[in-house]
Design a protein around this motif. Structure first.
Motif, PDB file in Angstrom:
ATOM      1  N   GLN A 158      -3.882   0.185   1.060  1.00  0.00           N
ATOM      2  CA  GLN A 158      -2.774   0.753   1.876  1.00  0.00           C
ATOM      3  C   GLN A 158      -2.724  -0.137   3.064  1.00  0.00           C
ATOM      4  O   GLN A 158      -1.713  -0.648   3.747  1.00  0.00           O
ATOM      5  CB  GLN A 158      -2.784   2.156   2.292  1.00  0.00           C
ATOM      6  N   LYS A 159      -3.690  -0.277   3.856  1.00  0.00           N
ATOM      7  CA  LYS A 159      -3.850  -1.287   5.125  1.00  0.00           C
ATOM      8  C   LYS A 159      -3.443  -2.688   4.762  1.00  0.00           C
ATOM      9  O   LYS A 159      -2.842  -3.298   5.597  1.00  0.00           O
ATOM     10  CB  LYS A 159      -5.302  -1.313   5.676  1.00  0.00           C
ATOM     11  N   ASP A 160      -3.834  -3.267   3.598  1.00  0.00           N
ATOM     12  CA  ASP A 160      -3.581  -4.588   3.152  1.00  0.00           C
ATOM     13  C   ASP A 160      -1.968  -4.644   3.171  1.00  0.00           C
ATOM     14  O   ASP A 160      -1.603  -5.753   3.367  1.00  0.00           O
ATOM     15  CB  ASP A 160      -4.098  -5.135   1.844  1.00  0.00           C
ATOM     16  N   LEU A 161      -1.496  -3.673   2.594  1.00  0.00           N
ATOM     17  CA  LEU A 161      -0.081  -3.684   2.373  1.00  0.00           C
ATOM     18  C   LEU A 161       0.761  -3.618   3.670  1.00  0.00           C
ATOM     19  O   LEU A 161       1.955  -4.530   3.731  1.00  0.00           O
ATOM     20  CB  LEU A 161       0.507  -2.448   1.464  1.00  0.00           C
ATOM     21  N   GLN A 162       0.050  -3.032   4.502  1.00  0.00           N
ATOM     22  CA  GLN A 162       0.793  -2.833   6.007  1.00  0.00           C
ATOM     23  C   GLN A 162       0.547  -4.343   6.729  1.00  0.00           C
ATOM     24  O   GLN A 162       1.734  -4.741   7.551  1.00  0.00           O
ATOM     25  CB  GLN A 162       0.176  -1.980   6.862  1.00  0.00           C
ATOM     26  N   HIS A 163      -0.457  -5.058   6.487  1.00  0.00           N
ATOM     27  CA  HIS A 163      -0.673  -6.464   7.147  1.00  0.00           C
ATOM     28  C   HIS A 163       0.134  -7.574   6.408  1.00  0.00           C
ATOM     29  O   HIS A 163       0.476  -8.612   6.985  1.00  0.00           O
ATOM     30  CB  HIS A 163      -1.862  -6.617   7.284  1.00  0.00           C
ATOM     31  N   GLY A 164      -0.035  -7.580   5.002  1.00  0.00           N
ATOM     32  CA  GLY A 164       0.724  -8.931   4.467  1.00  0.00           C
ATOM     33  C   GLY A 164       1.063  -8.429   3.196  1.00  0.00           C
ATOM     34  O   GLY A 164       1.773  -9.662   2.391  1.00  0.00           O
ATOM     35  N   GLY A 165       1.270  -7.357   2.638  1.00  0.00           N
ATOM     36  CA  GLY A 165       1.652  -6.941   1.454  1.00  0.00           C
ATOM     37  C   GLY A 165       0.942  -7.503   0.301  1.00  0.00           C
ATOM     38  O   GLY A 165      -0.256  -8.109   0.369  1.00  0.00           O
ATOM     39  N   ARG A 166       1.529  -7.109  -1.051  1.00  0.00           N
ATOM     40  CA  ARG A 166       0.913  -7.718  -2.289  1.00  0.00           C
ATOM     41  C   ARG A 166       1.950  -8.138  -3.210  1.00  0.00           C
ATOM     42  O   ARG A 166       2.971  -7.546  -3.541  1.00  0.00           O
ATOM     43  CB  ARG A 166       0.097  -6.302  -2.700  1.00  0.00           C
ATOM     44  N   ILE A 207      -1.203   0.420  -6.695  1.00  0.00           N
ATOM     45  CA  ILE A 207      -1.651  -0.051  -5.568  1.00  0.00           C
ATOM     46  C   ILE A 207      -1.715   0.795  -4.417  1.00  0.00           C
ATOM     47  O   ILE A 207      -0.706   1.728  -4.294  1.00  0.00           O
ATOM     48  CB  ILE A 207      -1.048  -1.172  -5.042  1.00  0.00           C
ATOM     49  N   GLY A 208      -2.900   1.433  -3.928  1.00  0.00           N
ATOM     50  CA  GLY A 208      -2.959   2.412  -2.995  1.00  0.00           C
ATOM     51  C   GLY A 208      -3.061   3.770  -3.574  1.00  0.00           C
ATOM     52  O   GLY A 208      -3.248   4.884  -2.695  1.00  0.00           O
ATOM     53  N   ARG A 209      -2.999   3.887  -4.707  1.00  0.00           N
ATOM     54  CA  ARG A 209      -3.218   5.145  -5.471  1.00  0.00           C
ATOM     55  C   ARG A 209      -4.387   5.449  -6.459  1.00  0.00           C
ATOM     56  O   ARG A 209      -4.629   6.564  -6.949  1.00  0.00           O
ATOM     57  CB  ARG A 209      -1.817   5.551  -6.023  1.00  0.00           C
ATOM     58  N   VAL A 210      -4.936   4.352  -6.924  1.00  0.00           N
ATOM     59  CA  VAL A 210      -5.897   4.344  -7.773  1.00  0.00           C
ATOM     60  C   VAL A 210      -7.429   3.984  -7.159  1.00  0.00           C
ATOM     61  O   VAL A 210      -7.115   3.321  -6.076  1.00  0.00           O
ATOM     62  CB  VAL A 210      -5.576   3.513  -9.139  1.00  0.00           C
ATOM     63  N   GLY A 211      -8.596   4.243  -7.540  1.00  0.00           N
ATOM     64  CA  GLY A 211      -9.859   3.912  -7.002  1.00  0.00           C
ATOM     65  C   GLY A 211     -10.320   5.082  -6.104  1.00  0.00           C
ATOM     66  O   GLY A 211      -9.404   6.187  -5.896  1.00  0.00           O
ATOM     67  N   ASN A 212     -11.612   5.011  -5.523  1.00  0.00           N
ATOM     68  CA  ASN A 212     -11.888   6.032  -4.640  1.00  0.00           C
ATOM     69  C   ASN A 212     -11.265   5.773  -3.155  1.00  0.00           C
ATOM     70  O   ASN A 212     -10.291   4.966  -3.241  1.00  0.00           O
ATOM     71  CB  ASN A 212     -13.432   5.843  -4.403  1.00  0.00           C
ATOM     72  N   ILE A 213     -11.376   6.885  -2.519  1.00  0.00           N
ATOM     73  CA  ILE A 213     -10.711   6.939  -1.129  1.00  0.00           C
ATOM     74  C   ILE A 213     -10.697   5.702  -0.368  1.00  0.00           C
ATOM     75  O   ILE A 213      -9.828   5.366   0.262  1.00  0.00           O
ATOM     76  CB  ILE A 213     -11.212   8.300  -0.421  1.00  0.00           C
ATOM     77  N   THR A 251       6.678   6.534  -6.437  1.00  0.00           N
ATOM     78  CA  THR A 251       7.322   5.467  -6.028  1.00  0.00           C
ATOM     79  C   THR A 251       6.133   4.338  -5.497  1.00  0.00           C
ATOM     80  O   THR A 251       5.191   4.733  -5.340  1.00  0.00           O
ATOM     81  CB  THR A 251       8.346   5.646  -4.978  1.00  0.00           C
ATOM     82  N   ILE A 252       6.595   2.988  -5.507  1.00  0.00           N
ATOM     83  CA  ILE A 252       5.763   1.978  -5.338  1.00  0.00           C
ATOM     84  C   ILE A 252       5.687   1.966  -3.714  1.00  0.00           C
ATOM     85  O   ILE A 252       6.766   1.897  -3.143  1.00  0.00           O
ATOM     86  CB  ILE A 252       6.211   0.630  -5.909  1.00  0.00           C
ATOM     87  N   LEU A 253       4.448   1.900  -3.367  1.00  0.00           N
ATOM     88  CA  LEU A 253       4.281   1.789  -1.828  1.00  0.00           C
ATOM     89  C   LEU A 253       5.167   0.451  -1.193  1.00  0.00           C
ATOM     90  O   LEU A 253       5.373  -0.489  -1.975  1.00  0.00           O
ATOM     91  CB  LEU A 253       2.824   1.591  -1.445  1.00  0.00           C
ATOM     92  N   LYS A 254       5.313   0.541   0.101  1.00  0.00           N
ATOM     93  CA  LYS A 254       5.927  -0.595   0.690  1.00  0.00           C
ATOM     94  C   LYS A 254       5.273  -1.843   0.804  1.00  0.00           C
ATOM     95  O   LYS A 254       3.979  -1.661   1.055  1.00  0.00           O
ATOM     96  CB  LYS A 254       6.484  -0.108   2.089  1.00  0.00           C
ATOM     97  N   GLY A 255       5.783  -2.998   0.549  1.00  0.00           N
ATOM     98  CA  GLY A 255       5.032  -4.376   0.746  1.00  0.00           C
ATOM     99  C   GLY A 255       4.670  -4.968  -0.564  1.00  0.00           C
ATOM    100  O   GLY A 255       4.035  -6.109  -0.668  1.00  0.00           O
TER     101      GLY A 255
END
Length: 488
Positions: free
Chosen positions: A109-117, A96-102, A28-32
Motif C-alpha cells: 500500500q505504501k509503494d502504491l502511494q509513492h510510485g504506483g504499480r 495488491i495490498g490485500r494478500v500476504g501478511n500484514i 475494488t483495485i487500490l489507487k495507483g
C-alpha cells in the motif's frame, strides 16, 4: 442464514487451501495500479476486465506493414490472433495490498502511494494463424526467376539478361513476427513496419553461355496454303507462342503448356480438328500442324523426344508417322534439350502460308555424318462398306459417303557417314483410323419391295440392294461424296 454463512466460510477456506484468492464482488483495485498502461484504480473486477478488453481491442486495431521485397501488405494485429490474459492480470491487481501478511500488505500500500504499480499482462499470438495469414496474403508476391534469354532479328542474336526470383520464407517470416510481438505490442514508439524473410533465386544463363547458340541444328517447314482464314490464324498464333523459346541443357519443353490456353484472348479461333476420328470445329483447330512442324525440326536437331502421339487419322502436310498431335492434357508433344549447350527455337509463318521452325544451338555432330527420315507403311486398313436404311426416304433414294484408308506406319532415322548408311533407327510406330463407306437406302413405299430391300441391307449385300431398287421411281440420286473438311 447461519447455515449459508458457514457454507461461504467453507468455500473461502477451500479456496485458501488451494492457493486461490477470492475477492468480494464489490472489492475494488487500490489507487495507483495500472495494467499495461491502463489505470484501473477504484475498479471492481468486472469493470477492470471490461477496461482491459477495450484496451485489447485498441491494441489489436494497430496497423502493421509487412514488406515482401518491394511489395507491402498492411493489416492489423487481430489478423495474428492477438489476445491478452486480462482476467489473470485483474486478479493480480485486486490482490495488491490485500494478500500476504500484514507487513506485506502495508508495504504494498505504501509503494502504491509513492510510485504506483504497473502490471504487464501476458499477450499471446496464434502462430498457426500468423502462418495462415502469410500463406494467404503474402506468398502471392512470389515470382520465379526469369532466365537469361535471346532475341533474334535480322539473322542475329541479342542477349537478354535474366531477372532474380523471390520466394517468401514463410516459417522464417513467422518467427520475425513472433519475435517482434514479444517486444511488447503496446510499447511506445514501436516500429510497425516489418521486413519479412525472403529467398532470392538466381536466374540461369549468362552472355557467355548463350553466345554458344549460333549453329542451325534442325529446320522444318510445312504448308497450310489450303487452310481457312481461321485455321491460318491458329497456325500463326501457335508459331508466335513458340518463337523465342530458350531451353538450357536438361530442360523440358511442353507444346501444350507453351501454346495454351486455346481462347480468343490468346489468339485462337474456331477451326476444323480431329476428334475421335471425325472432323469437328474446335478452338485452336490446326494447332497440331504447329506441333508437327516443330516435331520434325526437333528430330533433325536430334533432341530427345519424351512424348509424342499420332493423329487419329492421317494428315496431308507430312508423311505418315511424321506428325505429332496435341489434345487437352492427355496428348502432348514434349522433348528435352539433350545437348550440352542452350538451344533457341525460332518459329514463323510466311506470306505463302508456310510455317517454319529452326532450332539453333552448338553443333557438335560430325560433319561427315548426315541424317534423313523415311516413312514406311507397314499395313493398310481398308474402309468397309456399311448399308443402312432410312425409313423417312422413299424407295429409290440412295446416298453414300466416301471411305478412307487407315494405315499402320513406322518412321525411321537413316544415318550415313561419308555417304554410307551406318544406322537405321526406328523412331515411332503410328496407327491411323480409316473411315467406312456408309450407304443409305430409302425404304418408305411398296411393302414388298421395302421388305426385300431390308433383307438385302440385313445381309449387307449392296448388289442385291441395288437390284431391289432398280427401276423404282424416283430414281436414285448419284452417289454423294462431301468434300473433306480441312483439319489439323
Amino acid at each position: 442464514m447461519k447455515k449459508w454463512k458457514n457454507v461461504c466460510m467453507g468455500i473461502c477456506l477451500l479456496a485458501l487451501c488451494m492457493g486461490m484468492t477470492v475477492f468480494a464482488e464489490e472489492a475494488t483495485i487500490l489507487k495507483g495500479v495500472t495494467i499495461d498502461g491502463v489505470d484501473v484504480s477504484g475498479m471492481n473486477r468486472r469493470e477492470a476486465v471490461q477496461a482491459l478488453e477495450a484496451h485489447e481491442a485498441k491494441i489489436g486495431a494497430q496497423k502493421v506493414t509487412l514488406k515482401i521485397g518491394e511489395e507491402t501488405v498492411e493489416t492489423d494485429l487481430t489478423a495474428f490472433g492477438l489476445s491478452c490474459s486480462s482476467e489473470e492480470a485483474v486478479d493480480e491487481a485486486l490482490g495488491i495490498g490485500r494478500v500476504g501478511n500484514i507487513v506485506k500488505r502495508y508495504k504494498d500500500q505504501k509503494d502504491l502511494q509513492h510510485g504506483g504499480r504497473e502490471i504487464t499482462p501476458g499477450w499471446e499470438v496464434d502462430r498457426a494463424q500468423v502462418k495462415a495469414f502469410l500463406e494467404e496474403n503474402c506468398t502471392k508476391f512470389d515470382r520465379e526467376a526469369e532466365n537469361a534469354t535471346l532475341s533474334r532479328s535480322n539473322g542475329a542474336f541479342d542477349f537478354v539478361p535474366g531477372t532474380q526470383g523471390l520466394v517468401l520464407d514463410v516459417d522464417g517470416s513467422v518467427q520475425v513476427i513472433m519475435e517482434w510481438l514479444e517486444q511488447g505490442v503496446s510499447s511506445e514508439g514501436m516500429d510497425n513496419t516489418l521486413e519479412l524473410k525472403t529467398k532470392i533465386t538466381e536466374p540461369e544463363g549468362s552472355a557467355e553461355q548463350l553466345s554458344e547458340v549460333k549453329d542451325l541444328l534442325g529446320s522444318f517447314s510445312t504448308s497450310f496454303s489450303t487452310s481457312s482464314a481461321k485455321r491460318c490464324m491458329n497456325v500463326n498464333s501457335g508459331a508466335e507462342h513458340v518463337n523465342g523459346t530458350v531451353l538450357y541443357p536438361g530442360e523440358s519443353f511442353s507444346m501444350y503448356e507453351t501454346v495454351a490456353p486455346f481462347t480468343e484472348e490468346n489468339g485462337y479461333a474456331m477451326a476444323g480438328s480431329y476428334l475421335n476420328g471425325e472432323v469437328v470445329d474446335s478452338m485452336g483447330g490446326g494447332i497440331c500442324q504447329v506441333s508437327t512442324t516443330l516435331y520434325n525440326a526437333v528430330l533433325r536437331a536430334e533432341l530427345e523426344v519424351t512424348e509424342r502421339y499420332p493423329h487419329s487419322m492421317t494428315v496431308h502436310y507430312v508423311e505418315l508417322s511424321e506428325d505429332a498431335a496435341i489434345a487437352g492434357t492427355y496428348k502432348d508433344f514434349k522433348f528435352v534439350n539433350s545437348t550440352q549447350a542452350p538451344i533457341y527455337i525460332e518459329g514463323y509463318t510466311s506470306a505463302d502460308k508456310r510455317i517454319t521452325f529452326n532450332i539453333y544451338g552448338k553443333e557438335t555432330r560430325d560433319k561427315n555424318r548426315t541424317i534423313s527420315f523415311e516413312s514406311v507403311t507397314v499395313e493398310k486398313v481398308g474402309g468397309n462398306t456399311i448399308l443402312r436404311e432410312d425409313g423417312g426416304q422413299p424407295l429409290g433414294y440412295k446416298t453414300s459417303s466416301k471411305a478412307s484408308t487407315g494405315y499402320i506406319a513406322e518412321l525411321y532415322k537413316v544415318v550415313k557417314v561419308n555417304g554410307v548408311e551406318t544406322e537405321r533407327i526406328k523412331i515411332n510406330k503410328s496407327t491411323y483410323k480409316g473411315s467406312d463407306r456408309v450407304v443409305t437406302y430409302g425404304t418408305a413405299g411398296d411393302p414388298v419391295l421395302s421388305e426385300n430391300l431390308r433383307a438385302a441391307i440385313a445381309l449387307q449385300d449392296e448388289a442385291l440392294a441395288d437390284a431391289n431398287i432398280a427401276g423404282v421411281v424416283p430414281a436414285a440420286p448419284p452417289e454423294q461424296t462431301p468434300p473433306p473438311a480441312p483439319a489439323e
